[in-house]
Design an enzyme around this catalytic site. Structure first.
Site, PDB file in Angstrom:
ATOM      1  N   GLU A 174       0.832  -1.211   0.000  1.00 44.98           N
ATOM      2  CA  GLU A 174       0.000   0.000   0.000  1.00 44.98           C
ATOM      3  C   GLU A 174       0.872   1.269   0.000  1.00 44.98           C
ATOM      4  OE1 GLU A 174      -3.222  -0.266   2.898  1.00 44.98           O
ATOM      5  OE2 GLU A 174      -4.117  -1.905   1.776  1.00 44.98           O
ATOM      6  N   GLU A 306      -4.844  -8.706  -0.682  1.00 42.80           N
ATOM      7  CA  GLU A 306      -5.686  -8.478   0.503  1.00 42.80           C
ATOM      8  C   GLU A 306      -7.134  -8.388   0.045  1.00 42.80           C
ATOM      9  OE1 GLU A 306      -4.507  -5.431   3.307  1.00 42.80           O
ATOM     10  OE2 GLU A 306      -2.382  -5.890   2.980  1.00 42.80           O
TER      11      GLU A 306
END
Ligand code: AHR
Length: 506
Positions: A174, A306
């Protein structure tokens, strides 16, 4: 509601990589400590501190890979803190997750031992956000270099002579957020720079995964795709990364602060969750379309590392630990995702549910007081769908639009299905998301004769039903007789909010 569909059992689609059934373990709440790892003095069965009931339960899923150490934690993790004698390992503060102290007792050797016990491939997320190129490069050397070198000697001094095989390597996490708040352009350069110095030693070949987009941020993917193949240096094998990731969570509530309870929800909320889950199709289609423009040959992999539901934490638990229960609703979120994954198997090379134990949409919950282990409804979907791993995807064509219902401004298709073939067996997975109406399906099986049907069903009286240490089998698969095959037609009755798998010999 009657549904008519066709499956051509002899027309091969893409291979469904077993890595679409991958997992994720972060140093977050009780995922690692108390979940996978209990330490050497624990009262539950363990091997060098690794919980054996957790390992045994996960082995039943054929878990193919495990991503570690984060998540957001990965970009604060310094691997050298997690090697050597445990009492000499430095303590750090886990600033992302509850501000608790991390004693680094679960480090590289413990993670690799866990992967060996699970029979799973490691997927290591390196630190780009707060690390250095040298630190990441040396971690690869420590893990994978045979022969004599500074890092190989250090590994041997810590008790491991042989290098470990490590294929999957994440270049941060991220990067648009907790991984450094970078722009896509800046991160793409960083990913190439870090990727360049993650070397292949001996037979070990890294498969490097760049930190990808948040949900529908297709521009991020486009930027990474523009940078993926232009290193221009002929003697360097790697272009920096072989794959890029995307994260997509199923969120129900109107805001991040009001995600809703994992167990206490009404029918409206249930349907809103299903709409959010089904959106994974649009998300993967969007990223795949961008990737197809730059890479029509599909040599760059898409990794959904994810995914899963994210609700409010259980009352009375640390808000930073992301501990939530898991119901029939979660099971159907998982089954819908898998149907979509099978359809995108030509581009999607890996997916990792967040997370495996005690965090978000977990497979397993452990009781901190008694140590009891509970298999969640989501666990059972993974188990019932095991046969799709490394199978050949089969196209499912529906003759008329599938049943649907309006949910606010959205239309939710309430029947979801996918099919595959492996080792002479057909496996069909079917979900009915409708909480009020059952569905009856007639599936025309063309190109082969199916016999010896076996079916299982996962459902319960209410979508809120779940398993607890006191009642661990409220939501558990049971043999199902609501299926039949005659004259090449497979008939399946799908009760409300149910997941059914049907398999048979071809
Ligand atoms: O899975 C929990 C967190 O969600 C991860 O650490 C992060 O990558 C994401 O935002």
């Amino acid at each position: 509601m009657n549904v008519e569909a066709v499956i051509n059992v002899d027309l091969d689609g893409p291979r469904i990589s077993r890595h679409l059934y991958g997992h994720f373990a972060e140093h977050l709440g009780r995922c690692v400590y108390g979940g996978f790892y209990v330490g050497e003095d624990a009262g539950v069965r363990h091997a060098d501190g690794i919980r054996l009931d957790v390992v045994e339960a996960l082995r039943e899923l054929n878990i193919p890979n495990l991503r570690w150490p984060g998540g957001c934690f990965a970009d604060e993790y310094h691997w050298r803190d997690g090697i050597g004698p445990k009492d000499e390992r430095p303590v750090m503060v886990n600033t992302h997750w509850g501000g608790v102290e991390e004693n680094n007792h679960f480090g590289t050797h413990e993670f690799m031992a866990l992967c060996e016990l699970l029979g799973a491939e490691p997927y290591i997320s390196g630190n780009v956000g707060s690390g250095t190129v040298r630190e990441m490069s040396e971690w690869v050397e420590y893990l994978t270099r045979d022969g004599d070198s500074p890092m190989a000697r250090l590994r041997k001094a810590n008790g491991r002579d042989e290098p470990w095989p490590v294929r999957f390597w994440g270049l941060g996490n991220e990067a648009w957020g907790c991984g450094g708040n970078m722009t896509a352009e800046h991160y793409a350069q960083e990913a190439r720079r870090y990727g360049t110095y993650c070397r292949d030693y001996g037979d070990n070949k890294l498969y490097k995964i760049a930190a990808g987009a948040n949900s529908a941020d297709y521009a991020w993917t486009e930027t990474l795709m523009k940078q993926v193949g232009h290193l221009g240096c002929r003697h360097v094998r790697s272009t920096g990364y072989e794959a890029l990731s995307v994260h997509y969570y199923t969120l129900t509530g109107p805001t991040w602060e009001e995600k809703g309870s994992a167990t206490d929800f009404d029918t409206d909320e249930y349907y809103r969750t299903m709409v959010a889950a089904a959106r994974i199709e649009e998300i993967l289609a969007g990223h795949a379309a961008v990737m197809d423009c730059y890479d029509p040959g599909r040599s760059v992999g898409l990794v959904l590392d994810e995914w899963g539901t994210w609700f409010d934490v259980e009352p009375g638990t640390n808000p930073g630990f992301l501990y939530q229960q898991n119901t029939v609703r979660d099971a159907l979120v998982a089954s819908v995702h898998f149907d979509v994954f099978h359809r995108f198997a030509g581009r999607l090379v890996m997916a990792n549910i967040a997370q495996t134990v005690n965090v978000l949409q977990a497979m397993l919950l452990t009781d901190p007081q008694t140590g009891a282990l509970v298999r969640t409804p989501t666990y059972h979907v993974f188990r019932m769908n095991r046969g799709h791993q490394d199978a050949t995807a089969l196209r499912v064509d529906v003759r008329a639009p599938l049943p649907s219902r309006r949910v606010g401004d959205a239309t939710l298709t309430t029947v979801s299905l996918s099919a595959s073939r492996k080792d002479g067996r057909l496996l069909v997975s079917l979900s009915n998301l409708d909480a009020v109406s059952a569905a009856d399906l007639e599936i025309d099986l063309r190109g082969g004769v199916v016999g010896g049907l076996e079916a299982q069903i996962l459902t319960s009286g209410a979508p809120t039903d779940h398993n607890t240490p006191e009642s661990p089998s409220v939501v558990t698969p049971r043999p199902y007789d609501g299926v039949s095959v005659a004259g090449g037609t497979l008939r399946v009755h799908l009760p409300v909010h149910s997941f059914v798998t049907v398999s048979g010999a071809l």
